[in-house]
Design a protein around this motif. Structure first.
Motif, short mmCIF file in Angstrom:
data_model
loop_
_atom_site.label_atom_id
_atom_site.label_comp_id
_atom_site.label_asym_id
_atom_site.label_seq_id
_atom_site.Cartn_x
_atom_site.Cartn_y
_atom_site.Cartn_z
N ALA A 192 -15.62 -5.95 26.15
CA ALA A 192 -15.51 -4.70 26.89
C ALA A 192 -16.05 -3.54 26.06
O ALA A 192 -16.72 -2.64 26.60
N CYS A 193 -15.80 -3.55 24.76
CA CYS A 193 -16.33 -2.51 23.88
C CYS A 193 -17.86 -2.57 23.84
O CYS A 193 -18.54 -1.54 23.84
N HIS A 194 -18.40 -3.78 23.83
CA HIS A 194 -19.86 -3.93 23.85
C HIS A 194 -20.43 -3.36 25.15
O HIS A 194 -21.44 -2.64 25.14
N ALA A 195 -19.79 -3.68 26.27
CA ALA A 195 -20.26 -3.18 27.56
C ALA A 195 -20.24 -1.66 27.62
O ALA A 195 -21.09 -1.04 28.28
N ASN A 196 -19.28 -1.05 26.92
CA ASN A 196 -19.14 0.42 26.91
C ASN A 196 -19.94 1.08 25.80
O ASN A 196 -19.91 2.31 25.66
N GLY A 197 -20.63 0.28 24.97
CA GLY A 197 -21.39 0.85 23.87
C GLY A 197 -20.53 1.41 22.76
O GLY A 197 -20.96 2.28 22.00
N ASN A 198 -19.30 0.89 22.62
CA ASN A 198 -18.36 1.40 21.63
C ASN A 198 -18.40 0.49 20.39
O ASN A 198 -17.65 -0.48 20.29
N LEU A 199 -19.30 0.80 19.46
CA LEU A 199 -19.52 -0.08 18.32
C LEU A 199 -18.36 -0.08 17.34
O LEU A 199 -18.03 -1.11 16.75
N SER A 200 -17.72 1.07 17.15
CA SER A 200 -16.62 1.15 16.18
C SER A 200 -15.48 0.21 16.57
O SER A 200 -15.02 -0.61 15.76
N ASP A 201 -15.00 0.31 17.82
CA ASP A 201 -13.91 -0.56 18.25
C ASP A 201 -14.38 -2.01 18.39
O ASP A 201 -13.63 -2.96 18.11
N TYR A 202 -15.63 -2.20 18.83
CA TYR A 202 -16.20 -3.55 18.90
C TYR A 202 -16.09 -4.23 17.54
O TYR A 202 -15.67 -5.38 17.43
N PHE A 203 -16.48 -3.51 16.50
CA PHE A 203 -16.49 -4.11 15.17
C PHE A 203 -15.07 -4.44 14.71
O PHE A 203 -14.85 -5.47 14.07
N ASP A 204 -14.11 -3.57 15.04
CA ASP A 204 -12.72 -3.86 14.68
C ASP A 204 -12.24 -5.16 15.33
O ASP A 204 -11.63 -6.01 14.67
N PHE A 205 -12.51 -5.32 16.63
CA PHE A 205 -12.11 -6.55 17.32
C PHE A 205 -12.87 -7.75 16.77
O PHE A 205 -12.31 -8.85 16.61
N ASN A 206 -14.14 -7.55 16.48
CA ASN A 206 -14.97 -8.62 15.93
C ASN A 206 -14.39 -9.15 14.63
O ASN A 206 -14.26 -10.37 14.43
N GLN A 207 -14.02 -8.24 13.74
CA GLN A 207 -13.48 -8.67 12.46
C GLN A 207 -12.11 -9.33 12.61
O GLN A 207 -11.77 -10.26 11.87
#
Length: 239
Positions: free
Chosen positions: A139-154
């Motif tokens: 969902a973060c990727h779809a919204n272009g939200n890299l900061s939160d995307y990276f947190d979930f990724n890690q």
């Protein structure tokens, strides 16, 4: 969780925005909170490699005194994220191309082993938790939200590592991974590479559901080495 929103267009380069760091830090476990904030600033490029750390400016920015800041800097130096310079303060460590290649090679092997072991030892509840994190990350990727995307990724990578049930492996993984956080973050700044990383995570989740350790190990190794190639190619392009 602080968010950085990026407007992402496929196959265009995405530039990181300025990081907002004006929020004062609470006094509970102050030096640990300062460490976390500084790590995030280094990861997202607010404090880039080679940056000199001005104690007075950082104290004002973070709303803390010099004592917890200096405690945090000492611990970050132990993690080899910064260098303490005699009578000259501190600066963010700069990794050479050889350092980067060596670290990614090691980390890819550690993550591959963790994936293989996790498929043997993980519980269904842990798989469900990783799938929930994957959905939030997507969902973060779809919204272009890299900061939160990276947190979930890690958090996904950390969960897989924890499921391996090998404390020695986890300790080594955390040590090496910490040094590569900024580079892993920046490897997603190009929209095409970010899209590729998301597709790779879909395949990883599929292998995890199937408890296919060999497949997950290969995917994790390839995932990390692809990031290494992206980082080194960018480094060469701007040299």
């Amino acid at each position: 969780m602080h968010s950085v929103t990026l407007n992402v267009l496929r196959d265009h380069v995405v530039h990181p925005p300025d990081h907002e760091t004006a929020r004062p830090i609470s006094r509970q476990a102050l030096h640990l909170a300062v460490m976390d904030r500084l790590r995030k600033m280094m990861t997202e490029g607010t404090l880039p490699p080679g940056a000199h750390l001005n104690e007075r400016a950082l104290c004002e920015q973070l709303g803390v005194s010099r004592t917890p800041l200096r405690e945090a800097l000492k611990m970050l130096a132990v993690e080899r994220l910064i260098e303490l310079l005699p009578n000259r303060g501190a600066r963010v460590v700069t990794l050479s191309a050889a350092d980067i290649a060596d670290a990614f090679e090691l980390l890819s092997g550690l993550e591959a082993l963790a994936g293989e072991l996790a498929c043997e030892r993980i519980t269904q509840a842990e798989v469900d938790d990783i799938e929930t994190l994957h959905c939030a990350m997507s969902a973060c990727h779809a919204n272009g939200n890299l900061s939160d995307y990276f947190d979930f990724n890690q958090r996904i990578h950390d969960r897989i590592n924890a499921a391996a049930r090998n404390p020695a492996l986890t300790q080594m993984y955390q040590s090496v991974n910490q040094r590569l956080q900024a580079l892993r973050f920046r490897s997603n700044l190009h929209a095409g590479k970010w899209e590729q990383a998301v597709d790779e995570h879909v395949a990883m989740l599929r292998a995890l559901h199937a408890r296919d350790g060999a497949a997950l190990g290969r995917l994790l190794r390839g995932h990390l080495m692809a990031k290494c190639a992206t980082v080194l190619a960018h480094r060469l392009a701007v040299a």
